[in-house]
Write an enzyme that holds these catalytic residues in place. Structure first.
Site, mmCIF file in Angstrom:
data_model
loop_
_atom_site.group_PDB
_atom_site.id
_atom_site.type_symbol
_atom_site.label_atom_id
_atom_site.label_comp_id
_atom_site.label_asym_id
_atom_site.label_seq_id
_atom_site.Cartn_x
_atom_site.Cartn_y
_atom_site.Cartn_z
ATOM 1 C CG HIS A 1 -5.919 4.516 -1.896
ATOM 2 N ND1 HIS A 1 -4.694 4.213 -1.350
ATOM 3 C CD2 HIS A 1 -5.971 3.855 -3.070
ATOM 4 C CE1 HIS A 1 -4.039 3.410 -2.158
ATOM 5 N NE2 HIS A 1 -4.791 3.182 -3.220
ATOM 6 C CB SER B 1 -11.977 4.135 7.369
ATOM 7 O OG SER B 1 -11.023 3.093 7.315
ATOM 8 C CG ASP C 1 0.966 7.587 -3.718
ATOM 9 O OD1 ASP C 1 0.714 8.325 -4.697
ATOM 10 O OD2 ASP C 1 0.547 7.819 -2.574
ATOM 11 C CG ASP D 1 -1.961 1.058 1.226
ATOM 12 O OD1 ASP D 1 -2.328 1.519 0.132
ATOM 13 O OD2 ASP D 1 -2.438 1.427 2.318
ATOM 14 N N GLY E 1 -7.005 8.669 6.955
ATOM 15 C CA GLY E 1 -7.078 8.956 8.380
ATOM 16 C C GLY E 1 -8.488 8.925 8.943
#
Length: 341
Positions: free
Chosen positions: A243, A246, A126, A104, A201
């Site tokens: 990405h 959450s 990335d 990741d 985050g």
């Protein structure tokens, strides 16, 4: 060099193709330790969902790359045994789930190469913080090496805001649909992480960007589904990745704060929006912070209610059980990946 095939792992090619056709997304859960790995494999085996075990740069530094590789090998064997046990217990046929070991947010070619050489079946490079041309150059270099070993490559175009491990950006920049065909053609990447409003985050948006319910719960702005639709039009059938997805459970945040934690202004991506995305070409959705929150809430609660406890096996069992329930919920109710083997 260690081949991922010798570890019993798979890459993402067939997995993504099936997910796009079936209208669901593969869960990509980050893990750093044994309890997280156990919770992920237990939940996904019971839900009969394929899974991507994600390792960040921070996880490699914390757990050691050799330990993580062998944990992935252990995860494959663990999944086989769990499937046998569940089949015998229920009389229903459970299959061993396919497992990808994925880097990741690979920061450079050297880390991506090291992971490929260490048995990873998929890597992300990335280069989103670089200029467009530099991102293309770096991604192409990784793709050229990875494809020699049948390892799949995820790239990123656009910038996600937020902070998670070593990945940080003050503000997000939506992916430009007019760039995606050129980028994918020039790099040869196998999947593309895009920016449509998700963020890294536990604080994915500032309070000023959100509205509040009567209970004071922050409600974030909606994802840019118009950008996603435009990208799908440009790249029909191409695997898209989200990405920073959450949802930051209000219940977990309240439990953490009830038992001494202080994590104000926590806000995530609403699950109904992720389910909508999973029905599109988005075939991989990354979830990290939700695992951290579920485990932390369980540990804080257990220790507060059992002040004489000092055995890590006790409070980490509570953490593992909480994480497992969360992972199973994501597969079944959010990503739609349950019973897709």
């Amino acid at each position: 060099m260690v081949s991922y095939k010798d570890l019993g792992l798979v890459n993402t090619k067939a997995m993504f193709k099936k997910a796009i056709k079936g209208g669901y997304a593969i869960p990509a859960f980050n893990f750093n330790n044994m309890e997280q790995m156990q919770a992920i494999i237990q939940a996904c085996t019971e839900e009969q969902s394929p899974v991507i075990l994600q390792v960040s740069k921070g996880a490699r530094a914390y757990a050691n790359k050799y330990i993580l590789r062998n944990m992935a090998r252990g995860a494959v064997e663990y999944a086989k045994e769990l499937a046998k046990e569940l089949s015998a217990k229920t009389g229903k046929k459970y299959k061993a789930i396919p497992i990808v070991l994925h880097l990741d947010h690979g920061p450079n070619f050297e880390v991506a190469k090291d992971c490929i050489d260490s048995g990873f079946s998929s890597v992300m490079i990335d280069g989103s913080a670089l200029s467009y041309d530099e991102n293309v150059k770096l991604t192409k270099k990784v793709v050229n090496y990875a494809h020699k070993h049948d390892v799949t490559v995820e790239a990123e175009l656009g910038v996600l805001g937020g902070v998670e491990d070593d990945v940080a950006a003050e503000e997000s920049k939506y992916t430009k649909p007019e760039e995606v065909v050129d980028f994918v053609t020039k790099t040869g990447c196998d999947s593309l992480a895009i920016s449509i409003g998700t963020s890294h985050g536990r604080c994915k948006f500032t309070p000023q960007q959100c509205t509040r319910t009567k209970d004071g719960v922050l409600v974030p702005p909606p994802l840019a589904f118009d950008v996603l639709k435009a990208i799908e039009k440009e790249l029909p059938g191409f695997p898209i990745v989200l990405h920073g997805s959450s949802s930051v459970s209000v219940d977990d945040v309240r439990t953490i704060e009830k038992f001494g934690g202080k994590i104000p202004d926590s806000v995530g991506i609403p699950e109904e929006q992720l389910r909508k995305a999973a029905k599109s070409a988005v075939c991989k959705i990354n979830i990290d912070s939700d695992g951290r929150l579920a485990m932390t809430a369980a540990v804080r609660k257990f220790l507060a209610e059992n002040p004489d406890a000092f055995d890590p096996r006790q409070y980490l069992t509570a953490a593992r059980d909480a994480a497992k329930a969360m992972y199973a919920h994501k597969c079944k109710d959010v990503l739609g990946s349950s019973n897709t083997l």
